[in-house]
Design a protein around this motif. Structure first.
Motif, mmCIF file in Angstrom:
data_model
loop_
_atom_site.group_PDB
_atom_site.id
_atom_site.type_symbol
_atom_site.label_atom_id
_atom_site.label_comp_id
_atom_site.label_asym_id
_atom_site.label_seq_id
_atom_site.Cartn_x
_atom_site.Cartn_y
_atom_site.Cartn_z
ATOM 1 N N ALA A 160 0.826 -1.206 0.000
ATOM 2 C CA ALA A 160 0.000 0.000 0.000
ATOM 3 C C ALA A 160 0.860 1.255 0.000
ATOM 4 C CB ALA A 160 -0.929 -0.005 1.218
ATOM 5 N N VAL A 161 1.927 1.235 0.788
ATOM 6 C CA VAL A 161 2.749 2.441 0.904
ATOM 7 C C VAL A 161 3.703 2.577 -0.285
ATOM 8 C CG1 VAL A 161 4.392 3.671 2.376
ATOM 9 C CG2 VAL A 161 2.533 2.389 3.411
ATOM 10 N N ALA A 162 4.108 1.436 -0.872
ATOM 11 C CA ALA A 162 5.049 1.501 -2.000
ATOM 12 C C ALA A 162 4.346 1.850 -3.310
ATOM 13 C CB ALA A 162 5.793 0.170 -2.148
ATOM 14 N N GLU A 163 3.031 1.667 -3.361
ATOM 15 C CA GLU A 163 2.340 1.861 -4.635
ATOM 16 C C GLU A 163 2.512 3.262 -5.216
ATOM 17 O OE1 GLU A 163 -1.760 0.726 -4.686
ATOM 18 O OE2 GLU A 163 -1.833 0.789 -6.874
ATOM 19 N N PRO A 164 2.398 4.325 -4.398
ATOM 20 C CA PRO A 164 2.613 5.653 -4.978
ATOM 21 C C PRO A 164 3.994 5.794 -5.622
ATOM 22 C CG PRO A 164 1.683 5.833 -2.773
ATOM 23 C CD PRO A 164 1.999 4.402 -2.987
#
Lengths: 378, 327
Positions: A160-164
């Protein structure tokens, strides 16, 4: 629909360290007219969601945008993010006009798309060639209300945090991406980050989920964070720590925060300035302390009187406004707050008041402002 | 727990468990309180502290896994836990009703609001048919501040605040004496919240209703309630008048909870969160349930669960440290 209308003018002059300048922002949604209406040439009706909003936000400043459901606070935020193209007005971000950015350089300019929409839009080629909406969104990130719905239930915290980073093509190699994700998680108060990386949302409490959402916004190192009711879904006992986290991010990273809420109580405890919105307009804006201690607009006074105070000895007369925010299609004549205003006089039906400076950056839009104060500040 | 007047509703030593594959959850344990006629009682605590379970136990509406293992629920002196299902159904809604949490979003979208209120009347034999119930439906809507001629409108034509009012009308359908309101204002704007609280206060005055207000928001309780029961991890933490709870809280949990609130009357104070998480109800600590998060914890707290004690007349608390310090 530009200079002629009494668009609010937030008096604080943009200083050198101004991150965001919004001027005369309008967002109107045309309603479908229907075949008969079109044949009879009836004028199209319009929802005036945002109707002349102006304010500035300095670097490292926290501004609260306060108002009831339907007052246009979220639409304002969506316009800032470029998720809803503005109908008129301008948004300057770090000194650059970002009002009509397009998704891709060379694509159809938003202004043209807007013109095809049917409403009267200002057409102004203002797109700086290099800056696209995508690049802008690296700088402006948003945290939404409901941490139970804004996380993919099947994605781990790391994903979730790496997606951006993935979306923006940043930190391509594994090691540096992992480091950046860890950093963001720890900044969002999830320590040690390692313990959270492989967890799924259902293994986290509401407060922890909202921290993951905040980490997902921080990972891009934005200079502006828009937080739309970030704590209203959370238990009161954990609201404080999340608001303190936002406060900390501001002091440590110098992030500017636009905090959107209907709750003056939470806005009071950590924001620098408060802007109170009613029916698409800012009706009062000023330093938090001052607005709370000396509210000038009758709407602000009413809102303050209904914030529950956790002390039974201080039970006050609540000044309850009847009904709800009226629909923003047929705006009342004169002052838009008049139909619900407890102190309205005849003249309020004729004049649409604009924001009047009261000194120290405090402004209110009401005909009945204390005359003596006006003289003093003049 | 005696008080001068016979209470309308009295709960004595109520314990409720949930039996699941993951073990037994002791959701409510040894809970006692009283509700007098025309009283506003606040039931406060964090999510998962057993507030809703306690209320569902009182109405005997627990889901299949829930068991009331001990205790009494006396309504006008009669233990309703001893009633059979049919008797219970007759009592429910006529004597005691509930406004469920988030229920304003549970209105049937394809039936008009009046019909849905009429259904409650028909089900409880207060009207022979939905059509014959129209007059009473109109009355109920007016009572909660909605124009009677909006009865044939559908939920999507109502605003959030109006849907909540319609739910209150439904709860009042059979003129109950006790209404349990489970988080009735949580999803609403402050102005609408104030309207709903004002409505509940007016109904309490005009109809002599007794209301149990279940909420996690201590400031809402401060605005309207007479007595407050603070729950933590399924047990009573502190039970006193609203003034005592806010101005001389005894239990460390109550004190922390009060500090976690934004208080417009004291803007300089920083809000402080309570560190840690509430206990898992299937894996409770051996001693006091609050011990792992308590700033005043001593060894005894970790070993021996404190009993519910009457600290002063009309005042109960569950904490080892209160007797020692005398405060």
């Amino acid at each position: 629909m530009s200079a002629a209308l009494p668009a609010g003018d937030a008096g604080i002059r943009p200083a050198a360290d101004t991150v965001l300048e919004v001027e005369g922002l309008f967002k109107h949604f045309p309603l479908p007219r229907g075949l008969l209406g079109a044949l009879l040439g009836r004028p199209g009706r319009v929802v005036h969601a945002v109707d002349g909003v102006s304010f500035t936000l300095a670097r490292g400043e926290i501004l609260a945008l306060v108002g009831e459901s339907g007052c246009g606070k979220t639409t304002t935020a969506l316009a800032l993010m470029g998720l809803q193209p503005a109908s008129a007005g301008s948004i300057r971000f770090n000194g650059q006009d970002v009002t009509h950015l397009s998704e891709h350089p060379g694509g159809v300019p938003r202004a043209m798309v807007a013109a095809l929409d049917g409403a009267a839009y200002r057409r102004e080629p203002s797109v700086a060639p290099a800056l696209t909406l995508k690049r802008l969104r690296r700088q402006i990130q948003m945290v939404f209300q409901d941490p139970y719905e804004s996380l993919n239930p099947r994605a781990t915290v790391y994903e979730a945090v790496a997606e951006p980073l993935e979306v923006h093509g940043l930190e391509q190699d594994r090691e540096s991406r992992l480091n950046r994700v860890r950093g963001a998680l720890e900044d969002a108060g999830l320590k040690p980050a390692q313990a959270y990386l492989n967890r799924l949302p259902h293994e986290l409490s509401g407060g922890q989920r909202q921290r993951v959402v905040i980490a997902g916004a921080l990972v891009l190192e934005p200079s502006l964070l828009i937080a739309d009711e970030p704590v209203s879904m959370l238990d009161v006992s954990i609201r404080a720590e999340l608001l303190n986290l936002l406060d900390e991010l501001r002091s440590r990273r110098g992030i500017s925060i636009l905090y959107i809420t209907h709750d003056l109580g939470t806005a009071a405890c950590f924001t620098d300035r408060i802007a109170v919105m009613y029916l698409g307009r800012i009706v009062e804006i000023g330093p938090t302390r001052r607005v709370l201690a000396d509210p000038q607009h009758p709407y602000t006074r009413a809102l303050l009187s209904v914030v529950p105070v956790p002390n039974p000895r201080l039970r006050r007369t609540r000044q309850i406004l009847g009904g709800e925010t009226p629909n923003p299609i047929d705006l009342p004549r004169g002052c838009r707050f008049r139909p619900r205003c407890p102190v309205a006089v005849e003249r309020c039906a004729e004049v649409d008041p604009s924001l009047t400076p009261l000194g120290d950056g405090h402004e209110a839009a009401c005909l009945l402002l204390d005359g003596a104060r006006l003289l003093n500040s003049a | 727990m005696e008080r001068a007047e016979t209470p309308l509703l009295e709960v004595r030593h109520l314990s409720t468990n949930f039996v699941t594959d993951e073990g037994v959850f002791r959701a409510v344990e040894d809970l006692s309180f009283q509700l007098r006629r025309g009283e506003f009682l606040g039931l406060v605590g964090e999510s998962g502290c057993g507030k809703t379970t306690a209320m569902l136990s009182v109405l005997r509406l627990l889901p299949a896994a829930g068991r009331i293992v001990s205790g009494e629920v006396l309504l006008e002196g009669e233990d309703i836990l001893k009633l059979d299902a049919a008797e219970m159904r007759r009592m429910r809604w006529r004597k005691m009703s509930i406004i469920f949490q988030g229920a304003m979003n549970a209105l049937n979208p394809v039936r008009n609001v009046g019909d849905q209120i009429a259904e409650a009347l028909v089900l409880h034999d207060m009207a022979p048919s939905r059509r014959r119930a129209a007059a009473r439906v109109g009355e109920l809507l007016e009572l909660v501040g909605i124009d009677a001629d909006r009865a044939d409108q559908f939920p999507h034509q109502y605003s959030g605040g109006m849907r909540q009012r319609a739910m209150i009308a439904m709860a009042l359908a059979c003129s109950p004496q006790v209404v349990i309101a489970d988080e009735p204002t949580t999803a609403l704007d402050v102005m609408i919240q104030a309207q709903i609280l004002e409505l509940l206060e007016r109904l309490q005055r005009e109809l002599g209703l007794s209301v149990i207000l279940v909420t996690h928001d201590l400031s809402v309780v401060a605005e309207v309630c007479h007595d407050v029961l603070v729950m933590y991890g399924g047990v009573l933490a502190e039970y006193a008048t609203v003034d005592e709870i806010y101005n001389e809280p005894l239990h460390p949990y109550t004190r922390l909870l009060l500090e976690a609130f934004p208080d417009l009357s004291r803007p300089d104070e920083r809000m402080i969160s309570i560190p840690g998480q509430p206990p898992r109800l299937n894996d409770l600590p051996a001693g006091c349930r609050f011990a792992p998060r308590c700033p005043m914890v001593i060894d005894r707290c970790r070993i021996e669960p404190p009993p519910v004690r009457q600290v002063r007349p009309g005042r109960w608390a569950t904490c080892h440290r209160i007797d020692e310090a005398g405060t």
